[in-house]
Each structure stands twice: as structure tokens, then as C-alpha cells.
Design a protein around this motif. Structure first.
Motif, PDB file in Angstrom:
ATOM      1  N   PRO A 791       0.806  -1.221   0.000  1.00 38.79           N
ATOM      2  CA  PRO A 791       0.000   0.000   0.000  1.00 38.79           C
ATOM      3  C   PRO A 791       0.840   1.273   0.000  1.00 38.79           C
ATOM      4  O   PRO A 791       0.471   2.275  -0.618  1.00 38.79           O
ATOM      5  N   LEU A 792       1.979   1.246   0.698  1.00 40.86           N
ATOM      6  CA  LEU A 792       2.863   2.408   0.716  1.00 40.86           C
ATOM      7  C   LEU A 792       3.442   2.650  -0.676  1.00 40.86           C
ATOM      8  O   LEU A 792       3.504   3.797  -1.157  1.00 40.86           O
ATOM      9  N   ILE A 793       3.848   1.575  -1.357  1.00 42.06           N
ATOM     10  CA  ILE A 793       4.364   1.714  -2.731  1.00 42.06           C
ATOM     11  C   ILE A 793       3.253   2.209  -3.653  1.00 42.06           C
ATOM     12  O   ILE A 793       3.467   3.067  -4.523  1.00 42.06           O
ATOM     13  N   ASP A 794       2.042   1.673  -3.463  1.00 38.66           N
ATOM     14  CA  ASP A 794       0.911   2.069  -4.287  1.00 38.66           C
ATOM     15  C   ASP A 794       0.596   3.558  -4.105  1.00 38.66           C
ATOM     16  O   ASP A 794       0.284   4.271  -5.062  1.00 38.66           O
ATOM     17  N   ARG A 795       0.719   4.038  -2.852  1.00 36.87           N
ATOM     18  CA  ARG A 795       0.442   5.450  -2.558  1.00 36.87           C
ATOM     19  C   ARG A 795       1.454   6.367  -3.238  1.00 36.87           C
ATOM     20  O   ARG A 795       1.083   7.353  -3.872  1.00 36.87           O
TER      21      ARG A 795
END
Length: 813
Positions: A791-795
Motif C-alpha cells: 500500500p505504501l508503494i501504491d500510494r
């Protein structure tokens, strides 16, 4: 009129909103990058549950999974549609076939979706963004597979006890590591190369049949040589009819070549990675071969000592030496492995050598030779330092024209076409070996001359020492008991040395292995201090890597200037071992100067390059001797190979987490770093941030200058980023022209300052061909934006997309 105006304004606002709103994300990344998750998301986009999954491997393209499709009656193409594929679509009512291939160096997948009403634009967008991630994972899996095969190689080779099984195991595993070529090992046996194939008997090629450049560079010079033309003897005898290029890697121990590895390919050059792996395999092979031959020589030495003991007992029991000469010479021939031996003793009355016995000659020939009594004064012209090996004298055929040698040499006919020069270690038909017989105080008693070794090899130091011991027993039979005590001590030390070096082929926990070796050496041989110093190339100094013993100062604090400080500094400069009998007599000795000590320092070398020094100290003057120097030189050779082996192992580990094009870390390492930072930040209540950036309009540069220049731009940008961030920051390549920078212990506000600074640095930098770039950036922080990896990479990816939608050259957080 007013109503029309209001309607127009509202319509304009709606158009502006539609043009400038962030586009809706059309697909989602699976949390885990895998071919199955790709198929699942792609099936959702294409609105189908049917697909064909093919595996791309060494044997071509093979069907692995058929999910709900009519049985395929075609062999798929990687690009475009064949006639068979079009027929299959028409026959089964499909409109088209969506295909995508993911390929590494040896592994790969091809996914085929036969569909009726596809949304190919969305599908292609998903494929373009997902392909770099999956290809990176495939390459990582390949490197893991490669590492496991190398570990399997170490295990298999380490458990073999005879050369034939060793070489066949090497072929079995090495072929699975080096899949683009083939490897054939060969053993140097006498004057032949014995090649080992998996399903055939051994193939014998005489060394003298090899081209001169291979003989001189590989067998003699012990150098790795790349060949672009396969030698005729290889073509004629080996099953390599389609080979175009190859690599010959020598397997050596000291100055002796034990064998070679012949690696060949079809129509391709040898790649640097293949050279690295072959170097690793050859180093592992040399360590194990060295141990194998050491054990073989050790067993042979024990048998020789028993035979020597029997001979010595005969000399003591039988008062007349002449009665057992024939028996002694037969035993000597068996022990030292020579077919022809002449025994001569000095006659002080005539000042000549009388020939008293021989083996390997016809009676008539021996009767003629026996009548020749060479004058003693000619001995000094033969026993020169330039011919000396250990305490014997080896005279090669090209120095055998002088009169003195003719007195001792019985010439033999050479085969037609026999070369004048042979590889180092091979015996020429007209070479000769002379072993003086002396008393304990060095008085000359006689001479043993020998030729025609059974194995066709020039005897090594250990074999010569056995021969010289035999000569000593002949001249010093009354000192038999003392001589055998010394021999037994030598055997014990050789056995101890073999046990000490047994774990040295291990590449894991390297420093612990060295510590164990030094401790065992200290305990078995009674040394007081022993250490391994490595060279610091930048500072031209030696530093202590491992040390055991009682030192006046902490060994880790010791730094010695090469050529200036201490015995080790001098040895490192001169490149030769030193035996110091009394350190109090050496003004440049560094250490305890209150009590006398002996010291030995031996350079550690790898491919003629100094890598360090092995240093040993023992209390008492003259407490170390030439025997210690010989044993420690053997140990130093093992340690040198082990150090180089550890360096190669570290290099393979580095390659598995490094992006090959740019030199920065790869996607695999990025995930490991983010996981680590999440755990650390959670434990210590810290923040950390990610910056994701890519080059604006990068496709324009590829289209204008070509993909090769595009790769140069990516590499240059990676170097610029790495040199512009803090030492604690980690630059990684995410895929394509996208990079991710991990900023430990950095808040979003701090990261925004750094991101703007990086953006300006890139803007102001002039790349090759006077190119200027701009970059778009997304910035996300833990724990504000997300507390999990993907999720952090996606953000941060989403924020990068916002910067791109604003026209680029911007930072979004």
C-alpha cells in the motif's frame, strides 16, 4: 440570453473539470508479484476466465496450464498471430488473442487469452506497468536457483574421493548452472589430458598434440584463455561439432597444473557473468582437488615411510652393504616411481665415482655404463643452484650437451615430432635427476641419478623429499633412529595440516573458519602467535583480519605500512617468505623485544596479486625452521584460495540485489529495505519516507537517440541520484525509468525539502549530448500514508502519477 450564457459557462466548467481531473485508476496491483496474480488481474480486465499458460525454458515453449480453453492445436508465437492461431480463433468463435511474454535469462512465461470482446487498451496499460516487476522477480528466482546449484556443487564435490567421480559430479552440476554452454573437465595424467564425459568412457588426448598457444598459456602459464577457434584435437576427439567459442580454465596447485575446465558455446561470446561463475567453480574445484591429492600424497607418504623403515632396518642388520644393493634399488624404484636408477659412490683413492648398482637396464647396457667412472671434480659443475630443487638437482634436456652431464645420462630416442619444450611438470625423455648422498655434517658420499618417471611427471617437492630421505638413509644408516623420528613428526604435521585445512572450502562464516584454522594451527604446532593480515589497497597498508595468541597490543589496532613497518611490511613489499631465527637481531621487528623469538612471514597471493601476509611467532631463538616454513607455505596457499573464494561468493551475493544496468539496488532489495524500515520505525516510533520518480517524456529520448542512449541516460541519472542523497539514503531502480529512494528516519516535511533539492539538481545537470532532463516525483511517508509495504508503494506511485498529470517537473505529496 442570460440563460444561454449561464448554460455555456456551466458547460465550459464541466469540460475543464473533465480535462483536468486525475484519471481513474483502471487496475490494481496485486500485493504479491507473481504470474498467477497477473493472470487473475488480466482476466478481470479482459472479462474472461479462460487462458493458456506456457513455460519458456531451455527446451522451447511448453504448455503448463489450460484453463477453460478448447484444446490448442497450434504452437504459439511470442509475437503476432500465426495462421494456425488465426484458424484456432475462427474455429472456436474468438475475436482475437491477447498475448504477453515475461522472460528472464533462462526462465520465462507466455500467457495467451483467447477473447471475444476484449478491452485491449486497458489490458496493454496493465501489461506495460506490470511487466518490469514480474521480469525482475523471474530474474531474482533465476539467481536464487543459481546460488542453490552452486551450493549443491560444493556439497557434491566435497563428498567425492577419487578424481573420476569428482570430475563427473562437476559436469553434472555445472551444466545446470551454465545453461548456455557445455563444460568438459580434463585431468592431466602423465603426458595426456583425460577428458571426462557423462555417458562415455574417458577420452585421452596427448598434451603434445595441443596447439602451442594452449600448451604455453593454459598448461604451462596457468592462465585462463578464451578461444574463438576450437583446436583440431578437440574437434576430432570430443563431441563438440557445433561449438564456435570456448574458455579454457586451468586447475592448479602451486606450479603444477592438475587439469582444465573446457567451457564451450555455439555462436556466442563468453559473457562476464559466465567467467565469474567459472572462476568460482574452478576455485572450489582446486580447493577440493588440493585436499584430495594431499590425502593421496599423505597416504603414499605413510607407505613410503614404512618402506623406508624396512630398508633402513636392512641396512642396520646386514653388515655388508653390497649384499642388499639390488633389493634397496628395487625398493627405491617403487617408492620414488622411476624406472631407471644408477647408484654411485665416491672413491677417495681414484677421486672418481664408482657405479655400484642400477635398475632398469639390460645386463649388457649396465656392464658398459658401470665401467665409466666420472671424475669427482665435474660434480661441482652439475650441482649448481640454477638446477637445484629442494636438495636435488633437476637437469633438463636442453642443458644436457655439456660433457659432465653426458657422463650420467643414458640418452633415449625421442618419438618423431616430439616437441623440444614441454609444459612445466612433464618429463622429457632426456631429462635427468641427481640426488647427492651426504653425511649428517654435509660431507659428500655419492650420487643417485634417475630418469624415466613412471607417471611422466617431474617429481614435486614432496616426492623429491622422499627420494632425498632415501639417499640420506643410504649415507647415514647409523643415524636411522633419528631420521625416522623426524619423518614421523613430518607425517604428524602433514596429517594435522590436512585436518586444519579441511573446513577451508566453506564460504559461509568466513572469519569464523579462519579463526578455527589459526587456533588449530597454534595448538597442533605449538606456535605462540599466529595472524592473517590483509592488504588495504587504498592506504597501502596491512591490517589484522584474524589473530590468535598473546599480543602486547590489540591486534585489531595494528596497521603496518608496506615496505616500512615490521617483518610483514617487508615481506609484503618483496613478495617472498621470510624465516627470522632471532627477532632480537632484526632492527625493524615490531613486538616483544625483551625475549628472543623466531618469526615466519609468508605472502598471501591470488593470481600474482598480493592480498595479505600469514605471520607466525614462536618463543625462543631458532624455534622455527625450514620444515615449519614448508608447512606454513602450504597452509598459506590454502588460505589464499579461500580468501579469493570468499570474495567471489560476496560478489555473487551483491549481484543478486543489484540492478545490472544502473548499478543501484534492484526491486528485490527495495522490498527488503522497506520491510526492514517498517519494523524499525514501528519499534522506535520513527518516520521514514519514499520518493518515487521517473523521467518526463523519456520515450522522446528513446525515439530521438535510440534505446542504447536511453540506457546511458538511466545509468547516468542513477549515479547522479546516488551522489546527491545522504549516506543513509538508499537509491533503487523500480523498473523502466522509475526509481525509488528510501529515506530512513525522515518525516514528510524533511523528505519534501530533499525531493525539491533533487528535482533542481536534475534540472540543472547537463547529461551527455547536451541533454537536460526533468523528473516527476511522488512522496509518501510511514506511518502517515500507509503502514504496509505494497500500500505504501501504491500510494507513492499514485502521487507520482499526479505529478505527471500536472505536466511533470513537480513533486506531489
Amino acid at each position: 440570453m442570460i440563460l444561454t450564457l449561464v448554460t455555456a459557462v456551466v458547460a465550459a466548467l464541466i469540460i475543464i473539470y473533465l480535462l483536468h481531473r486525475p484519471p481513474k485508476k483502471e487496475f490494481v496491483y496485486p500485493k504479491e508479484i507473481s504470474i498467477r496474480n497477473f493472470i487473475e488481474e488480466a482476466s478481470r480486465i479482459l472479462a474472461t476466465r479462460s487462458y493458456l499458460l506456457y513455460r519458456i525454458g531451455e527446451n522451447g515453449i511448453t504448455l503448463e496450464t489450460n484453463q477453460g480453453c478448447p484444446k490448442p492445436d497450434f504452437q504459439p508465437q511470442l509475437d503476432g498471430l500465426s495462421h494456425e492461431e488465426e484458424r484456432y480463433l475462427k474455429k472456436n468463435g474468438f475475436r482475437t488473442m491477447a498475448k504477453v511474454a515475461f522472460r528472464g535469462e533462462r526462465l520465462g512465461y507466455l500467457v495467451v487469452f483467447p477473447v471475444k470482446n476484449p478491452d485491449l487498451d486497458r489490458f496493454q496499460g496493465f501489461v506495460q506497468s506490470y511487466t518490469p516487476l514480474l521480469v525482475e522477480k523471474i530474474k531474482t528466482e533465476e539467481k536464487i536457483l543459481e546460488a542453490s546449484l552452486i551450493n549443491e556443487l560444493n556439497i557434491k564435490l566435497g563428498t567425492t574421493e577419487d578424481p573420476e567421480s569428482f570430475y563427473r559430479n562437476l559436469v553434472t552440476v555445472a551444466r545446470r548452472i551454465l545453461t548456455q554452454g557445455r563444460i568438459i573437465p580434463a585431468e592431466v595424467r602423465g603426458k595426456d589430458l583425460i577428458f571426462y564425459l557423462l555417458r562415455r568412457k574417458e577420452i585421452r588426448i596427448p598434451i603434445v598434440d595441443l596447439p602451442d598457444e594452449i600448451m604455453s598459456q593454459v598448461i604451462v602459464g596457468q592462465k585462463t584463455v578464451e578461444i574463438t577457434t576450437i583446436p583440431e584435437p578437440f574437434k576430432k576427439n570430443l563431441p563438440i561439432h557445433h561449438a564456435h567459442s570456448g574458455l579454457l580454465v586451468p586447475l592448479t596447485t602451486g606450479k603444477r597444473t592438475l587439469g582444465i575446465l573446457f567451457y564451450y558455446k555455439r555462436g556466442k561470446e563468453i559473457e562476464p557473468k559466465e567467467r565469474t561463475i567459472l572462476g568460482f567453480i574452478s576455485n572450489q574445484a582446486m580447493i577440493i582437488l588440493d585436499k584430495m591429492f594431499a590425502m593421496k600424497n599423505l597416504n603414499r607418504s605413510i607407505q613410503d615411510i614404512i618402506a623406508l623403515q624396512k630398508s633402513a632396518q636392512a641396512l642396520l642388520v646386514i653388515p655388508k652393504f653390497e649384499e642388499i644393493i639390488d633389493q634397496i634399488l628395487k625398493e627405491a624404484s617403487r617408492i620414488i616411481g622411476f624406472q631407471r636408477i644408477i647408484l654411485s659412490f665416491y672413491n677417495p683413492e681414484t677421486n672418481c665415482l664408482d657405479r655400484v648398482g642400477s635398475i632398469g637396464f639390460e645386463p649388457e647396457e649396465w656392464e658398459r655404463i658401470r665401467k665409466i667412472s666420472p671424475p669427482f671434480f665435474r660434480i661441482n659443475n652439475l650441482l649448481k643452484e640454477e638446477y637445484r630443487i629442494s636438495n636435488s638437482y633437476y637437469l633438463k634436456h636442453n642443458c644436457c650437451e655439456i660433457a659432465e652431464v653426458k657422463d650420467f645420462l643414458v640418452r633415449r630416442e625421442k618419438p618423431a615430432g616430439y616437441p623440444e619444450e614441454l609444459p612445466s611438470g612433464l618429463w622429457h625423455p632426456n631429462d635427468i635427476l641427481l640426488i647427492p648422498i651426504r653425511t649428517g655434517d654435509g660431507k659428500f658420499l655419492g650420487l643417485i641419478s634417475a630418469d624415466s618417471p613412471l607417471d611422466g611427471q617431474v617429481p614435486d617437492i614432496s616426492r623429491l623429499q622422499v627420494f632425498e630421505t632415501f639417499a640420506t638413509l643410504l649415507g647415514l644408516s647409523f643415524e636411522n633412529a633419528e631420521a625416522f623420528k623426524k619423518l614421523r613428526r613430518l607425517v604428524d604435521k602433514l596429517r594435522s595440516l590436512y585436518n586444519i585445512t579441511a573446513p577451508i572450502s566453506s564460504v559461509g562464516e568466513f572469519e569464523k573458519v579462519l579463526n578455527r584454522i589459526l587456533n588449530l594451527t597454534k595448538e597442533n604446532f605449538g606456535y605462540n602467535n599466529i595472524s592473517i593480515l590483509l592488504k588495504d589497497d587504498e592506504k597501502d597498508e596491512l591490517y589484522v583480519k584474524v589473530a590468535v595468541g598473546d599480543y602486547l597490543v590489540d591486534p585489531s589496532q595494528i596497521r603496518l605500512k608496506i615496505g616500512r613497518d615490521g617483518v610483514c611490511g617487508m615481506v609484503a613489499q618483496e613478495g617472498k617468505p621470510k624465516l627470522i631465527q632471532n627477532t632480537l637481531n632484526i632492527p625493524f621487528f615490531i613486538g616483544d623485544r625483551d625475549r628472543p623469538r623466531s618469526e615466519i612471514a609468508i605472502p598471501l597471493r591470488s593470481h600474482d596479486r598480493l592480498i595479505g601476509v600469514l605471520n607466525v611467532e614462536k618463543e625462543g631463538a631458532n624455534s622455527l625452521d625450514e620444515e615449519d616454513l614448508t608447512l606454513l607455505s602450504i597452509l598459506a596457499g590454502h588460505i589464499s584460495v579461500a580468501i579469493e573464494n570468499a570474495i567471489l561468493y560476496e560478489e555473487i551475493g551483491r549481484l543478486s540485489i543489484t540492478d545490472e544496468l544502473t548499478g543501484v539496488f534492484n526491486y528485490r532489495h527495495l522490498l527488503d529495505v522497506i520491510k526492514y524500515e517498517i519494523e524499525r520505525s514501528r519499534r522506535f516510533q520513527h518516520s521514514f519516507s519514499l520518493i518515487m520518480l521517473d523521467i518526463d517524456n523519456f520515450k522522446k529520448f528513446n525515439d530521438q537517440y535510440g534505446h542504447l542512449f536511453g540506457d546511458q541516460i538511466l545509468s547516468a541519472l542513477a549515479k547522479l541520484l546516488a551522489s546527491s542523497v545522504r549516506a543513509s539514503d538508499i537509491v533503487t531502480r523500480y523498473g523502466g525509468d522509475e526509481f525509488v529512494i528510501v529515506l530512513p528516519e525522515t518525516t514528510k516535511e524533511q523528505a519534501l525539502i530533499l525531493a525539491e533539492r533533487l528535482r533542481n539538481i536534475v534540472n540543472q545537470h547537463t547529461f551527455e549530448k547536451n541533454v537536460h532532463l526533468t523528473v516527476s516525483m511522488g512522496l509518501a511517508s510511514y506511518p502517515i500514508d500507509s503502514q504496509d509495504v505494497f500500500p505504501l508503494i501504491d500510494r507513492v506511485d499514485h502521487l507520482l502519477y499526479i505529478s505527471k498529470s500536472k505536466g511533470g517537473n513537480a513533486v506531489s505529496s
